[in-house]
Write an enzyme that holds these catalytic residues in place. Structure first.
Site, PDB file in Angstrom:
ATOM      1  CG  HIS A  12     -65.634 -17.571  -3.962  1.00 11.12           C
ATOM      2  ND1 HIS A  12     -64.536 -17.444  -3.421  1.00 11.12           N
ATOM      3  CD2 HIS A  12     -66.363 -17.738  -3.039  1.00 11.12           C
ATOM      4  CE1 HIS A  12     -64.460 -17.262  -2.121  1.00 11.12           C
ATOM      5  NE2 HIS A  12     -65.508 -17.801  -1.793  1.00 11.12           N
TER       6      HIS A  12
ATOM      7  CG  ASP B 168     -62.442 -14.756  -5.621  1.00  9.84           C
ATOM      8  OD1 ASP B 168     -63.455 -15.437  -6.018  1.00  9.84           O
ATOM      9  OD2 ASP B 168     -62.715 -13.751  -5.313  1.00  9.84           O
TER      10      ASP B 168
ATOM     11  CG  ASP C 204     -64.135 -17.973   2.116  1.00  5.02           C
ATOM     12  OD1 ASP C 204     -64.946 -18.182   1.125  1.00  5.02           O
ATOM     13  OD2 ASP C 204     -63.759 -16.428   2.472  1.00  5.02           O
TER      14      ASP C 204
ATOM     15  CD  GLU D 221     -67.796 -14.275  -2.456  1.00  9.48           C
ATOM     16  OE1 GLU D 221     -68.556 -14.195  -1.489  1.00  9.48           O
ATOM     17  OE2 GLU D 221     -66.685 -14.303  -1.734  1.00  9.48           O
ATOM     18  CD  GLU D 222     -63.533 -13.807  -0.325  1.00 10.61           C
ATOM     19  OE1 GLU D 222     -63.932 -12.775   0.141  1.00 10.61           O
ATOM     20  OE2 GLU D 222     -63.392 -14.948  -0.071  1.00 10.61           O
TER      21      GLU D 222
ATOM     22  CD  GLU E   8     -69.013 -18.673   0.011  1.00 10.49           C
ATOM     23  OE1 GLU E   8     -67.994 -19.010   0.760  1.00 10.49           O
ATOM     24  OE2 GLU E   8     -68.956 -17.735  -0.718  1.00 10.49           O
TER      25      GLU E   8
ATOM     26  CG  HIS F 168     -61.891 -13.524   4.949  1.00  8.57           C
ATOM     27  ND1 HIS F 168     -62.326 -12.570   4.602  1.00  8.57           N
ATOM     28  CD2 HIS F 168     -62.288 -14.784   4.135  1.00  8.57           C
ATOM     29  CE1 HIS F 168     -63.213 -12.722   3.482  1.00  8.57           C
ATOM     30  NE2 HIS F 168     -63.087 -14.073   3.071  1.00  8.57           N
TER      31      HIS F 168
END
EC number: 3.-.-.-
Length: 436
Positions: free
Chosen positions: A103, A105, A136, A170-171, A194, A394
């Site tokens: 992903h 995003d 991530d 995805e998030e 990931e 994050h």
């Protein structure tokens, strides 16, 4: 050329051109790709893919079409300038097909004051590259692209098809991957890089978002005894949620979760309530994330939480007259469970052993991925493996170790060649003789 010679050639190329991967990752980090802002980062991916002579498909997911699918869960109203990219390298035939899914995003950077460097500056220091999305999962995406570049540069011919996917959303629940599935993209297996810290995740936790509304009775703060504080009542709700979390996790006996303190958390993410400092709060809203074990169904987990909170009425008359309201909103990630004897595991193990000279650690993931959608909606088995550590995802000062990113690219390249199968010039000659 023997398979060992081809593998050696690819690994040597990756060693000699590691600067390419570093430059690519820095460019990707430099393009902020939070919700609705993925276009420029995808343009960087597209520019790279065009070098590999692959068939490329670029499209913006359709909300109208996605809403027709039962697994669609997202807060987004449109995907304008949020394109998906799928690039396909068609194999010679006779091999297994593979999806490489990542992903583009990223989550918001939060307070810039908490960062050592600007979040999108992509600073390299002491073997690490800092920036939002480095772990991530733009580092994982870079590893995929770097592996594909090596296969292209070394003129490696595969039997099976390879489909690289750079997806959005995805998030927020996986609408990008779901759109790719609805567009017809499926394969015999899939790998998602990931941040597993180079572990093999063969089982993935799912999760979903909940919103709980707790009612109270407003009154003047000076005579608060004439009201009922929704804030105080919400404390009972939070305690009940914490108790449920303990009960749910006590059921988990899978040894793959032994190193994870809370295999399926029930996390409270936001609390809001009250309208005035001198008033008794008449409403509190609690929002959070409920984990789903690999063997569980989302609907069963929803029902358990709802019934658990309904039992509050047996302990407090207020909840009998004013039951808490539970709703499920926004994102959802489906769990995934890969059988222990699936060839995805053994083939990736073999590639890992060739590079690291040791056995990989096999665990279950503490978070959800698009793997659940690939399996449940796309009938594609999934394994998760990539560089980076979840502890930096994050968070402020997110980073990835360059060495791990390059090493994972090598393992992925070996994995792709073994999974899809190598097509040699000798097979071309044999095919021509048979044709004649």
């Amino acid at each position: 050329m023997r398979m060992q010679d081809i593998e050696r050639k690819v690994i040597e190329w990756l060693d000699q051109h590691s600067a390419k991967a570093i430059r690519l990752l820095k460019r990707l980090i430099g393009e902020k790709s939070t919700l609705g802002s993925e276009f420029n980062a995808q343009a960087v991916v597209l520019e790279k893919l065009r070098q590999f002579h692959m068939d490329i498909d670029v499209w913006e997911p359709s909300i109208k079409q996605l809403k027709q699918h039962p697994y669609f869960k997202s807060n987004r109203s449109d995907f304008h300038e949020s394109p998906n990219i799928v690039a396909k390298k068609t194999g010679a035939g006779g091999g297994r097909s593979l999806i490489l899914n990542g992903h583009i995003d990223v989550v918001p950077e939060g307070s810039v004051k908490d960062w050592k460097y600007e979040p999108y500056q992509a600073v390299e220091e002491n073997g690490k590259i800092y920036g939002r999305g480095s772990t991530d999962m733009k580092g994982g995406n870079t590893a995929l692209l770097f592996a594909l570049e090596a296969l292209h540069a070394c003129d490696v011919k595969l039997k099976g098809d390879v489909l690289f996917q750079s997806v959005v959303d995805e998030e927020c629940g996986g609408a990008g991957t779901l759109s790719a599935i609805m567009r017809g993209y499926r394969a015999d297996g899939a790998l998602i890089p990931e941040p597993t810290n180079m572990k093999l995740f063969i089982k993935q936790q799912g999760s979903m978002w909940f919103r709980i509304t707790v009612k109270g009775l407003s009154a003047h703060g000076g005579t608060r005894y004439e009201g009922v504080s929704a804030i105080e009542k919400s404390m009972h709700v939070i305690t009940a949620i914490q108790e449920l979390e303990k009960v749910r996790n006590a059921r988990i006996s899978d040894p793959l979760y032994d190193n994870i303190p809370i295999p399926v958390p029930v996390n409270i993410g936001t609390i809001s309530g009250g309208a005035w400092p001198s008033s008794v709060a008449d409403r509190v809203v609690i929002e959070g994330r409920c984990g789903i074990a690999p063997h569980e169904k989302p609907e069963a987990v929803k029902l358990e939480l709802e019934n658990w909170l309904k039992d509050l009425e047996y302990h407090d008359e207020w909840f009998k007259r004013h039951p808490v309201q539970v709703e499920w909103f926004g994102a959802q990630w489906l769990p995934n469970d890969l059988p222990d004897d699936h060839p995805l595991i053994s083939v990736l193990q073999s590639a890992y052993q060739k590079m690291k000279q040791t056995e990989p650690i096999i665990e279950a993931s503490p978070w959800g991925t698009d793997g659940g959608l690939l399996y449940h909606a796309g009938d594609t088995p999934v394994i998760v493996f990539g560089p980076g550590e979840t502890k930096t995802a994050h968070q402020a000062n997110e980073y990835i170790e360059v060495e791990a990113m390059i090493e994972s690219a090598k393992i992925i390249a070996l994995f792709v060649m073994d999974w899809c199968g190598l097509h040699t010039d000798g097979e071309d000659a044999d095919a021509q003789v048979n044709k004649e």
